[in-house]
Write a protein that holds these residues in place. Structure first.
Motif, PDB file in Angstrom:
ATOM      1  N   GLY A   1       0.785  -1.233   0.000  1.00  0.00           N
ATOM      2  CA  GLY A   1       0.000   0.000   0.000  1.00  0.00           C
ATOM      3  C   GLY A   1       0.812   1.276   0.000  1.00  0.00           C
ATOM      4  N   THR A   2       2.138   1.183   0.173  1.00  0.00           N
ATOM      5  CA  THR A   2       2.974   2.382   0.144  1.00  0.00           C
ATOM      6  C   THR A   2       3.127   2.877  -1.289  1.00  0.00           C
ATOM      7  N   ARG A   3       3.310   4.174  -1.420  1.00  0.00           N
ATOM      8  CA  ARG A   3       3.440   4.775  -2.739  1.00  0.00           C
ATOM      9  C   ARG A   3       4.896   5.094  -3.049  1.00  0.00           C
ATOM     10  N   PHE A   4       5.234   5.104  -4.313  1.00  0.00           N
ATOM     11  CA  PHE A   4       6.558   5.532  -4.752  1.00  0.00           C
ATOM     12  C   PHE A   4       6.406   6.284  -6.068  1.00  0.00           C
ATOM     13  N   TRP A   5       7.342   7.200  -6.291  1.00  0.00           N
ATOM     14  CA  TRP A   5       7.314   7.995  -7.530  1.00  0.00           C
ATOM     15  C   TRP A   5       8.090   7.235  -8.596  1.00  0.00           C
ATOM     16  N   ALA A   6       7.431   6.938  -9.706  1.00  0.00           N
ATOM     17  CA  ALA A   6       8.017   6.049 -10.702  1.00  0.00           C
ATOM     18  C   ALA A   6       8.177   6.722 -12.059  1.00  0.00           C
ATOM     19  N   ASN A   7       9.247   6.322 -12.736  1.00  0.00           N
ATOM     20  CA  ASN A   7       9.389   6.598 -14.168  1.00  0.00           C
ATOM     21  C   ASN A   7       8.967   5.324 -14.889  1.00  0.00           C
ATOM     22  N   VAL A   8       7.989   5.434 -15.773  1.00  0.00           N
ATOM     23  CA  VAL A   8       7.413   4.274 -16.443  1.00  0.00           C
ATOM     24  C   VAL A   8       7.608   4.408 -17.948  1.00  0.00           C
ATOM     25  N   VAL A   9       8.144   3.358 -18.556  1.00  0.00           N
ATOM     26  CA  VAL A   9       8.296   3.311 -20.013  1.00  0.00           C
ATOM     27  C   VAL A   9       7.613   2.046 -20.514  1.00  0.00           C
ATOM     28  N   ILE A  10       6.687   2.211 -21.440  1.00  0.00           N
ATOM     29  CA  ILE A  10       5.990   1.072 -22.063  1.00  0.00           C
ATOM     30  C   ILE A  10       6.351   1.065 -23.543  1.00  0.00           C
TER      31      ILE A  10
END
Length: 399
Positions: free
Chosen positions: A119-128
């Motif tokens: 349930g903790t949040r993290f700031w992500a860089n996402v590449v699809i």
């Protein structure tokens, strides 16, 4: 019968190979290529790397994904990748939209909040990235996620620090402008008071008796004191605003001392303070602004006389030390505690000030003097012993 641990791992590897080959379409890639790719991806610890089918369901899961998101492969494979999206992220942009962009443009990238299993949040860089077979048909998507929480926190802190600095600078400018304006406005009527006192004292409007002259002298003393305070405020506002200019030229420190001596003599005599002028060496020459150097020396001597008990002494000497020319003012005053030797250079600070203190002034003289010294690429320092006295040293570049 329960699988041996190594046998279980081998079976999972075969299942992932099958999913990769299935994603690549009929004919697929050679088994060896798929196996090498799977091993390479599986070994990556710092990136979550996994493959989605064309609808967004998870086909593979590497060690980095397990470390970052908290799910094991058994728990997550087959689930939709929207599992990792926070409610606000889902409201802002649906994951299926990201797949459509990746399919149309070949690649989709964004930064945003994602959520772990706990349930903790993290700031992500996402590449699809869209995956296509040899025929150009879409067979799935590769998804790479990096945890940028620490970097984002540092960026936000830098933005906040910059905002606070800008606000502080704006407040300082406003304060300096206010002080400058008020100082100017207050000096005008005080100068007029001084002028009228002089007219009365000279008898322009008729002779005055002894009591009236005494009263006028008290008015003059009050006017002079207020004018000095206002001048200090004006100088301080100019220093803070960086509006002071310096005319740097060779300056004999003996001449600086000579210019200040008649200005401080009456004050010293009134308090029965002996001033000893030492080392009148004309070869001690500094690269400085003569007027600023005289202002600093006058401030130092004024303080020395003010804080030295009647009957004490003050010494002034100048000398060369390496590439520096120095003016030194020593006194036999009460001294300054070691923990306050830097505080006295702060604006509006007076040592031992109380409501009934006899030491007049705004506490700006030393603050202004140090800033003036540093504006000439010099410095103003102090050494002191309680009960013995203090020595202030103005050091300036040698000319």
């Amino acid at each position: 019968m329960t699988d041996h641990p190594q046998g279980g791992a081998a079976r999972q590897g075969r299942e992932e190979d099958a999913r990769f080959r299935s994603a690549l379409g009929a004919g697929g890639a050679p088994h060896e290529t798929v196996d090498i790719h799977r091993l390479l991806v599986a070994s990556v610890q710092d990136y979550a790397i996994f493959v989605l089918d064309t609808t967004g369901h998870i086909l593979t899961w590497n060690a980095g994904a397990e470390r970052l998101k908290g799910y094991t492969a058994e728990e997550i494979i087959g689930r939709h990748f929207s599992t990792f999206y926070t409610p606000d992220a889902l409201d802002r942009a649906h994951p299926q939209h990201e797949l459509r962009v990746a399919e149309a443009e070949g690649r989709y990238e964004e930064e945003g909040w994602r959520i772990r299993k706990d349930g903790t949040r993290f700031w992500a860089n996402v590449v699809i990235t869209a995956l296509r077979n040899d025929a150009g048909e879409l067979v799935g998507f590769a998804k790479v996620t990096r945890d940028l929480t620490d970097r984002r926190a540092a960026q936000l802190q830098a933005i906040e620090d910059a905002r606070r600095l800008a606000e502080a600078e704006a407040a300082n400018r406003a304060k300096s402008e206010f002080l400058a304006t008020m100082s100017h406005e207050l000096r005008t009527p005080l100068n007029a008071i001084g002028g009228y006192v002089d007219l009365l004292a000279y008898g322009v409007h008729g002779a005055l008796n002894e009591a009236q002259l005494t009263a006028l002298e008290r008015v003059r003393a009050g006017q002079h004191h207020l004018l000095m305070l206002i001048n200090d405020l004006l100088n301080f506002s100019k220093v803070e605003a960086g509006r002071l200019s310096y005319i740097i030229a060779p300056v004999r420190l003996a001449d600086v001392a000579g210019a200040v001596e008649p200005l401080i003599a009456p004050q010293a005599a009134g308090r029965r303070i002996a001033i000893e002028w030492q080392d009148a060496d004309a070869t001690v020459v500094a690269a400085a602004d003569a007027a600023r150097a005289e202002q600093i020396l006058l401030n130092l001597l004024t303080n020395a006389v003010k804080y030295t008990e009647p009957g004490g002494s003050v010494s002034v000497r100048h000398f060369l030390r390496g590439d520096r020319a120095a003016l030194e003012v020593g006194d036999t005053g009460g001294g300054i505690p070691a923990d306050q030797t830097e505080a006295i250079f702060e604006p509006f600070t007076q040592l031992g000030r109380t409501l009934t203190s006899s030491h007049e002034g705004a506490g700006l003289g030393l603050a202004i003097s140090r800033e003036l010294a540093r504006g000439m690429r010099g410095d103003l320092t102090v050494s002191s012993t309680v009960g013995v006295g203090s020595v202030f040293t103005l050091s300036l570049p040698r000319s």
